[in-house]
Design an enzyme around this catalytic site. Structure first.
Site, PDB file in Angstrom:
ATOM      1  N   TYR A 138       0.756  -1.297   0.152  1.00 49.51           N
ATOM      2  CA  TYR A 138      -0.203  -0.094   0.086  1.00 49.51           C
ATOM      3  C   TYR A 138       0.816   1.242  -0.052  1.00 49.51           C
ATOM      4  O   TYR A 138       0.631   2.404  -0.409  1.00 49.51           O
ATOM      5  CB  TYR A 138      -0.943   0.022   1.177  1.00 49.51           C
ATOM      6  N   LYS A 156       3.273 -15.383   2.321  1.00 47.33           N
ATOM      7  CA  LYS A 156       3.185 -16.074   0.887  1.00 47.33           C
ATOM      8  C   LYS A 156       4.718 -16.317   1.095  1.00 47.33           C
ATOM      9  O   LYS A 156       5.468 -15.778  -0.034  1.00 47.33           O
ATOM     10  CB  LYS A 156       2.878 -15.189  -0.052  1.00 47.33           C
ATOM     11  N   ASP A 170      -3.093 -18.426   0.605  1.00 43.64           N
ATOM     12  CA  ASP A 170      -4.058 -19.092  -0.088  1.00 43.64           C
ATOM     13  C   ASP A 170      -4.484 -20.340   0.861  1.00 43.64           C
ATOM     14  O   ASP A 170      -6.011 -20.282   0.822  1.00 43.64           O
ATOM     15  CB  ASP A 170      -3.518 -19.503  -1.421  1.00 43.64           C
ATOM     16  N   ASP A 209      -6.303  -6.984   4.634  1.00 43.92           N
ATOM     17  CA  ASP A 209      -7.610  -6.489   3.739  1.00 43.92           C
ATOM     18  C   ASP A 209      -8.560  -7.366   3.031  1.00 43.92           C
ATOM     19  O   ASP A 209      -9.712  -7.379   3.530  1.00 43.92           O
ATOM     20  CB  ASP A 209      -7.172  -5.369   2.638  1.00 43.92           C
ATOM     21  N   ASP A 228     -12.463  -9.010   4.808  1.00 46.23           N
ATOM     22  CA  ASP A 228     -13.724  -9.049   4.225  1.00 46.23           C
ATOM     23  C   ASP A 228     -14.393 -10.426   4.018  1.00 46.23           C
ATOM     24  O   ASP A 228     -15.594 -10.855   4.612  1.00 46.23           O
ATOM     25  CB  ASP A 228     -13.676  -8.463   2.641  1.00 46.23           C
TER      26      ASP A 228
END
Ligand code: NAD
Ligand code: IPM
Ligand code: MN
Length: 357
Positions: free
Chosen positions: A143, A192, A224, A248, A252
């Protein structure tokens, strides 16, 4: 009588609709628990672009900095989507987080038993329990990394760089470990590391830090796999520690498991007690102005404000209990009602306020 100053940034879309209900809940809790609030409303995001020509006026930052805490709705919307990245409403949110030093984003997700029906997960999965806390790094990573454009042999290209320093990883990991100590003693670090160097540094740094927390169990997940495990068996998670981008996305996903994104609050913290509190959801342009927005995420964010910044535990409990009672009494907002009768944003706010004791 305690007196506090709160900066309110309603933002765009449903932001103003849900924040006004959160403010009402704080006022009611204030009456019951001997607190008086001065709410200073300031603009950021699209609302600030429209009025001042910039998404994050210095005045807004100053008012936030001189307050005890910030309550934010949401920013963004189709009206401003064509603006260049630096001028978009979302940039205001990133600018606020960075300039206020709020590197730790706490996003608790749990299922209210009354909402089990609203969750897309099967009852036998949910009955194992779901009570997790996502600790998301908030002022670093992709970001905030270097970005740009260049020509390549495949044509014009854009890039965003993910970078994490040991210091940034240590300070967010410290928050995750200490939160786990107060919960069920488990940290799941999500990265990751099979592909990314930033993730390998993340994993190594978190592993070293875990030696200082022998009472906390640490395990690692690739992102994942973590996203799959969240719907397969969310009960295995206590604290999820992860980067800005992965946090983020996973938050959700976690929100929908609880029934609706309209239920999930968040706290953004740095050093000291100051914090910014906002729902996990966005400005929901598709339902803005219709009275369908669920204000519970915003109201529960106000409860987090009372708990984390103001140390007003009883008042925070009172707001959370009022939300629980509203659901127990059978009321639902449109996102949770599944076609049945639903309360509007305002009715929901009023019925919750009535239940603050
Ligand atoms: P969103 O969270 O705004 O909406 C996703 C879906 O969830 C929509 O169908 C919406 O109606 C529904 N929803 C969200 N909150 C709800 C609530 N309280 N009650 C009932 N339904 C709700 O995400 P999006 O559509 O991807 O983004 C819309 C805008 O919001 C974009 O401009 C985005 O950048 C911005 N955004 C802002 C924030 C923030 O300010 N914190 C967070 C996320 C997205
Ligand atoms: C969130 C939002 C923001 C983020 C956007 C609007 C910048 O999605 O708070 O979850 O990605 O952090
Ligand atoms: Mn998000």
């Amino acid at each position: 009588m305690m007196h506090y100053t709160i900066a309110v940034v309603p933002g765009d879309g449903i932001g103003p609709e849900v924040t006004s209900q959160a403010v009402a809940a704080m006022k009611k809790a204030g009456e019951k628990y001997g607190m008086e609030f001065t709410f200073n409303t300031v603009k950021a995001g699209g609302a600030a672009i429209d009025e001042f020509g910039e998404c994050l006026p210095q005045h807004t930052i100053d008012v936030c900095k001189s307050s005890d805490a910030v309550l934010l709705g949401a920013v963004g919307g189709p009206k401003w989507d064509a603006l260049p990245g630096e001028q978009r409403p979302e940039k205001a949110l990133l600018g606020l987080r960075k300039s206020l030093g709020l590197y730790a984003n706490l996003r608790p997700a749990m299922v209210f038993p009354e909402l089990a029906d609203a969750s897309p997960l099967k009852p036998e999965i949910l009955s194992q329990g779901l009570d997790l806390l996502i600790v998301r790094e908030l002022t670093g990573g992709i970001y905030f990394g270097e970005r740009g454009h260049k020509e390549t042999d495949m044509g014009y290209a854009a890039y965003d760089i993910e970078q994490y320093s040991v210091g940034e990883i240590q300070r967010i990991a410290k928050i995750a470990f200490s939160m786990a100590q107060k919960r069920r003693g488990k940290v799941s670090s999500v990265d990751k590391a099979n592909v990314l160097d930033t993730s390998r540094l993340w994993r190594k740094t978190v592993a070293e830090m875990s030696k200082d927390y022998p009472d906390v169990e640490l395990n690692n997940f690739y992102v994942d796999n973590a996203s799959m495990q969240l719907v397969r068996d969310p009960s295995q998670f206590d604290v999820i520690l992860t980067s800005n981008l992965f946090g983020d996305i996973l938050s959700d996903e976690a929100s929908q498991i609880t029934g609706s994104i309209g239920m999930l609050p968040s706290a953004s913290l740095g050093e000291g007690n100051f914090g910014m509190y906002e729902p996990v959801h966005g400005s929901a342009p598709d339902i803005a102005g219709t009275g369908k927005a669920n204000p519970m995420a915003a109201i529960l964010s106000a409860a987090m404000l009372l708990r984390f910044t103001l140390d007003q535990k009883e008042a925070a409990d009172a707001i959370e209990n009022a939300v629980k009672q509203f659901l127990k009494d059978g009321y639902r907002t449109a996102d949770l009602a599944g076609g049945a009768d639903a309360c509007s944003t305002e009715e929901t706010g009023r019925l919750i306020c009535e239940r603050i004791q």
